[in-house]
Design a protein around this motif. Structure first.
Motif, PDB file in Angstrom:
ATOM      1  N   GLY A 115      20.755 -23.898 -58.434  1.00  0.00           N
ATOM      2  CA  GLY A 115      21.155 -22.582 -58.929  1.00  0.00           C
ATOM      3  C   GLY A 115      21.122 -21.547 -57.827  1.00  0.00           C
ATOM      4  N   ASN A 116      21.855 -20.479 -58.028  1.00  0.00           N
ATOM      5  CA  ASN A 116      21.910 -19.409 -57.053  1.00  0.00           C
ATOM      6  C   ASN A 116      20.996 -18.277 -57.484  1.00  0.00           C
ATOM      7  N   VAL A 117      20.118 -17.850 -56.596  1.00  0.00           N
ATOM      8  CA  VAL A 117      19.208 -16.744 -56.850  1.00  0.00           C
ATOM      9  C   VAL A 117      19.556 -15.634 -55.877  1.00  0.00           C
ATOM     10  N   HIS A 118      19.746 -14.445 -56.412  1.00  0.00           N
ATOM     11  CA  HIS A 118      20.077 -13.283 -55.588  1.00  0.00           C
ATOM     12  C   HIS A 118      18.926 -12.294 -55.680  1.00  0.00           C
ATOM     13  N   GLN A 119      18.378 -11.896 -54.546  1.00  0.00           N
ATOM     14  CA  GLN A 119      17.258 -10.966 -54.526  1.00  0.00           C
ATOM     15  C   GLN A 119      17.615  -9.777 -53.645  1.00  0.00           C
ATOM     16  N   THR A 120      17.312  -8.572 -54.131  1.00  0.00           N
ATOM     17  CA  THR A 120      17.531  -7.365 -53.330  1.00  0.00           C
ATOM     18  C   THR A 120      16.196  -6.686 -53.077  1.00  0.00           C
ATOM     19  N   VAL A 121      16.096  -6.059 -51.919  1.00  0.00           N
ATOM     20  CA  VAL A 121      14.909  -5.301 -51.545  1.00  0.00           C
ATOM     21  C   VAL A 121      15.376  -3.922 -51.092  1.00  0.00           C
ATOM     22  N   ASN A 122      14.853  -2.901 -51.741  1.00  0.00           N
ATOM     23  CA  ASN A 122      15.136  -1.517 -51.357  1.00  0.00           C
ATOM     24  C   ASN A 122      13.812  -0.877 -50.981  1.00  0.00           C
ATOM     25  N   ILE A 123      13.738  -0.366 -49.754  1.00  0.00           N
ATOM     26  CA  ILE A 123      12.499   0.222 -49.253  1.00  0.00           C
ATOM     27  C   ILE A 123      12.705   1.711 -49.046  1.00  0.00           C
ATOM     28  N   ASN A 124      11.841   2.502 -49.675  1.00  0.00           N
ATOM     29  CA  ASN A 124      11.845   3.942 -49.482  1.00  0.00           C
ATOM     30  C   ASN A 124      10.609   4.277 -48.646  1.00  0.00           C
ATOM     31  N   ASN A 125      10.817   4.432 -47.339  1.00  0.00           N
ATOM     32  CA  ASN A 125       9.702   4.691 -46.434  1.00  0.00           C
ATOM     33  C   ASN A 125       9.060   6.047 -46.680  1.00  0.00           C
ATOM     34  N   GLN A 126       9.844   7.009 -47.124  1.00  0.00           N
ATOM     35  CA  GLN A 126       9.321   8.349 -47.376  1.00  0.00           C
ATOM     36  C   GLN A 126       8.290   8.346 -48.501  1.00  0.00           C
ATOM     37  N   ASP A 127       8.552   7.606 -49.575  1.00  0.00           N
ATOM     38  CA  ASP A 127       7.642   7.555 -50.722  1.00  0.00           C
ATOM     39  C   ASP A 127       6.703   6.351 -50.691  1.00  0.00           C
ATOM     40  N   ASN A 128       6.819   5.488 -49.673  1.00  0.00           N
ATOM     41  CA  ASN A 128       6.007   4.260 -49.574  1.00  0.00           C
ATOM     42  C   ASN A 128       6.179   3.364 -50.791  1.00  0.00           C
ATOM     43  N   VAL A 129       7.422   3.141 -51.179  1.00  0.00           N
ATOM     44  CA  VAL A 129       7.739   2.344 -52.365  1.00  0.00           C
ATOM     45  C   VAL A 129       8.803   1.317 -52.012  1.00  0.00           C
ATOM     46  N   ALA A 130       8.641   0.112 -52.556  1.00  0.00           N
ATOM     47  CA  ALA A 130       9.668  -0.919 -52.438  1.00  0.00           C
ATOM     48  C   ALA A 130      10.089  -1.337 -53.838  1.00  0.00           C
ATOM     49  N   ASN A 131      11.381  -1.495 -54.036  1.00  0.00           N
ATOM     50  CA  ASN A 131      11.926  -2.062 -55.271  1.00  0.00           C
ATOM     51  C   ASN A 131      12.454  -3.438 -54.912  1.00  0.00           C
ATOM     52  N   ILE A 132      11.980  -4.453 -55.609  1.00  0.00           N
ATOM     53  CA  ILE A 132      12.440  -5.816 -55.371  1.00  0.00           C
ATOM     54  C   ILE A 132      12.976  -6.337 -56.690  1.00  0.00           C
ATOM     55  N   ASN A 133      14.214  -6.796 -56.664  1.00  0.00           N
ATOM     56  CA  ASN A 133      14.875  -7.272 -57.874  1.00  0.00           C
ATOM     57  C   ASN A 133      15.404  -8.669 -57.643  1.00  0.00           C
ATOM     58  N   GLN A 134      15.208  -9.527 -58.627  1.00  0.00           N
ATOM     59  CA  GLN A 134      15.751 -10.882 -58.551  1.00  0.00           C
ATOM     60  C   GLN A 134      16.712 -11.084 -59.710  1.00  0.00           C
TER      61      GLN A 134
END
Length: 176
Positions: free
Chosen positions: A30-49
């Motif tokens: 199967g194909n798994v797609h993962q995205t990572v968005n990093i907001n360095n200003q707020d020290n937050v990462a959003n990780i979505n699979q």
């Protein structure tokens, strides 16, 4: 002069955030797609699979030291404290997203959490981004399991893989 300020503002925003998409071929083909968005200003990462019914979204708030995962198949959210000794820093996340996968790399580190059956009633202490992620679904607190009795009474685990270097198991009757 206004154009220079506008260009500088746009560049400042683009340097503050890293966006990465990673495609992985799963063991079952199967194909798994993962995205990572990093907001360095707020020290937050959003990780979505994105993986059909096994999809999940997460927010990692490094400033507060907490993370939350919204599990599509469970129609629930789980929030917990970060183990900063194991969880990669924002810098490590950003660097890892730029590197090619090394087939000889050691297996990813893993953490196991037990999910309580008590719902989190007040999401405010976890910050607005985690509150927004978990809005509209039951939210439960999880605690990291450590020690020799790690696999005693753990059932119904949901696994989250963060890129190629961290595995997380959320165990318990999530959303039941």
């Amino acid at each position: 002069m206004k154009a220079l300020i506008l260009i500088a503002a746009i560049l400042g925003v683009s340097f503050a955030t890293d966006n990465v998409a990673v495609n992985n071929q799963g063991n079952d083909g199967g194909n798994v797609h993962q995205t990572v968005n990093i907001n360095n200003q707020d020290n937050v990462a959003n990780i979505n699979q994105y993986n059909g019914l096994h999809s999940w979204n997460s927010v990692w708030d490094y400033q507060r030291g907490v993370f939350a995962a919204r599990l599509v198949s469970k129609r629930a959210c789980v929030v917990s404290r970060m183990n900063k000794n194991v969880v990669p820093s924002l810098e490590q996340l950003s660097k890892a997203t730029q590197e090619k996968q090394n087939p000889n790399a050691p297996p990813p580190r893993s953490l196991t959490y037990t999910v309580s059956q008590t719902r989190v009633k007040n999401m405010a202490p976890y910050g607005s981004q985690i509150e927004a992620l978990c809005k509209g679904v039951p939210t439960f607190f999880a605690q990291e399991v450590q020690g020799t009795g790690l696999f005693v009474n753990l059932h119904g685990c949901t696994d989250l893989g963060i890129l190629r270097f961290l595995g997380i198991s959320l165990c318990g009757n999530i959303g039941c």
